[in-house]
Design an enzyme around this catalytic site. Structure first.
Site, PDB file in Angstrom:
ATOM      1  N   SER A  70      36.799  48.826  42.147  1.00  0.00           N
ATOM      2  CA  SER A  70      37.765  49.862  42.515  1.00  0.00           C
ATOM      3  C   SER A  70      37.142  51.252  42.484  1.00  0.00           C
ATOM      4  O   SER A  70      36.203  51.525  41.737  1.00  0.00           O
ATOM      5  CB  SER A  70      38.965  49.837  41.564  1.00  0.00           C
ATOM      6  OG  SER A  70      39.536  48.564  41.516  1.00  0.00           O
TER       7      SER A  70
HETATM    8  N1  SAH Z   1      38.641  45.391  38.059  1.00  0.00           N
HETATM    9  C1  SAH Z   1      37.707  44.994  39.071  1.00  0.00           C
HETATM   10  C2  SAH Z   1      38.340  44.997  40.437  1.00  0.00           C
HETATM   11  C3  SAH Z   1      37.915  43.824  41.214  1.00  0.00           C
HETATM   12  S1  SAH Z   1      38.887  43.491  42.655  1.00  0.00           S
HETATM   13  C4  SAH Z   1      36.467  45.865  39.018  1.00  0.00           C
HETATM   14  O1  SAH Z   1      36.517  46.903  38.344  1.00  0.00           O
HETATM   15  O2  SAH Z   1      35.451  45.503  39.583  1.00  0.00           O
HETATM   16  C5  SAH Z   1      40.143  42.419  42.023  1.00  0.00           C
HETATM   17  C6  SAH Z   1      39.684  41.128  41.386  1.00  0.00           C
HETATM   18  O3  SAH Z   1      40.836  40.348  41.172  1.00  0.00           O
HETATM   19  C7  SAH Z   1      38.729  40.281  42.235  1.00  0.00           C
HETATM   20  O4  SAH Z   1      37.585  39.997  41.485  1.00  0.00           O
HETATM   21  C8  SAH Z   1      39.547  39.011  42.503  1.00  0.00           C
HETATM   22  O5  SAH Z   1      38.761  37.840  42.550  1.00  0.00           O
HETATM   23  C9  SAH Z   1      40.491  39.002  41.323  1.00  0.00           C
HETATM   24  N2  SAH Z   1      41.708  38.210  41.531  1.00  0.00           N
HETATM   25  C10 SAH Z   1      42.486  38.107  42.641  1.00  0.00           C
HETATM   26  N3  SAH Z   1      43.513  37.276  42.411  1.00  0.00           N
HETATM   27  C11 SAH Z   1      43.382  36.845  41.127  1.00  0.00           C
HETATM   28  C12 SAH Z   1      44.131  35.955  40.309  1.00  0.00           C
HETATM   29  N4  SAH Z   1      45.233  35.335  40.749  1.00  0.00           N
HETATM   30  N5  SAH Z   1      43.691  35.730  39.052  1.00  0.00           N
HETATM   31  C13 SAH Z   1      42.579  36.332  38.572  1.00  0.00           C
HETATM   32  N6  SAH Z   1      41.829  37.186  39.298  1.00  0.00           N
HETATM   33  C14 SAH Z   1      42.230  37.440  40.557  1.00  0.00           C
END
Ligand code: SAH
Length: 223
Positions: A70
């Site tokens: 993000s």
């Molecule tokens: N907080 C992260 C943002 C990554 S984007 C960072 O700082 O890098 C959001 C993440 O949510 C992705 O890695 C995706 O795989 C995960 N995600 C999406 N749906 C999900 C679910 N149902 N359970 C767990 N993770 C999930």
């Protein structure tokens, strides 16, 4: 965190992070605890080497598997909302570990962070980063975080970095009394949303905060 061990030159240096903090202040982030932590967290370690030089730009960046780290503003804003909406936070659940950057920021501000990720290779990379940085108050789980982490009890706060179409009931069920949930909600149009449990009742107060753009919360897991 003492980032001097992980110091690079040029685009990965402390000076570059200070500029990032300056931009966050201009954008309205005001919680000094959040600004301090983001100024000391080596964001370049959460990206593949080819992208590390862009780590302190105020933009979302790809981390593989179609997912993104993000934008710093959003990480700061969500963290600030979480801290501001509650008392001292002991246990926090994050849905969507991704690169682990948001997890790492949270882990420096609360007692314990539990984080759930559905894509195994992302989770494994994040785990290595936490070890390298000496962060020991993080527990990770490979699962569909839309259901939270049911056998881990209640959480003072929950933060989701992936967007469901509606707030998942499973997450509400795992909020401790007066617990807060910060989550992007929606499909094409998403709103960063704050949900607060009213005391120990099953009533929740919901507030839309600002438009955002997150990857979707998907169901199931991938190996
Ligand atoms: N907080 C992260 C943002 C990554 S984007 C960072 O700082 O890098 C959001 C993440 O949510 C992705 O890695 C995706 O795989 C995960 N995600 C999406 N749906 C999900 C679910 N149902 N359970 C767990 N993770 C999930």
């Amino acid at each position: 965190m003492d980032p001097s061990k992980f110091e690079g030159i040029g685009m990965t240096s402390k000076r570059t992070r200070d500029r990032l903090v300056g931009r966050l202040i201009e954008q309205g982030v005001s919680d000094q605890r959040v600004l301090d932590v983001m100024g000391n967290t080596p964001r370049h370690l959460f990206l593949d080497e080819a992208l590390a030089h862009r780590a302190y730009e105020d933009t979302a960046l790809p981390i593989g598997h179609g997912q993104t780290l993000s934008q710093p503003y959003i990480v700061a804003r969500m963290t600030e909302i979480l801290l501001g909406a509650s008392g001292p936070l002991q246990r926090v659940l994050e849905v969507g570990t991704g690169s682990g950057y948001q997890t790492c920021v949270l882990a420096q501000l609360v007692d314990q962070v539990l984080s759930v990720e559905r894509i195994r290779p992302l989770q494994e990379k994040a785990r290595k980063r936490f070890r390298l940085l000496g962060l020991h108050n993080i527990r990770l789980k490979h699962a569909d975080g839309g259901f939270g982490w049911p056998d881990a009890g209640e959480f003072d706060a929950i933060l989701s970095t992936a967007a469901p179409r509606e707030v998942p009931q499973g997450l509400l069920d795992q909020l401790a009394p007066n617990g807060v949930l910060v989550i992007p909600v929606g499909a094409e149009q998403q709103d960063l949303t704050l949900v607060i449990r009213e005391g120990d009742s099953s009533k929740f107060r919901t507030q839309k905060l600002e438009p955002v753009k997150f990857v979707p919360l998907l169901s199931g897991v991938t190996r």
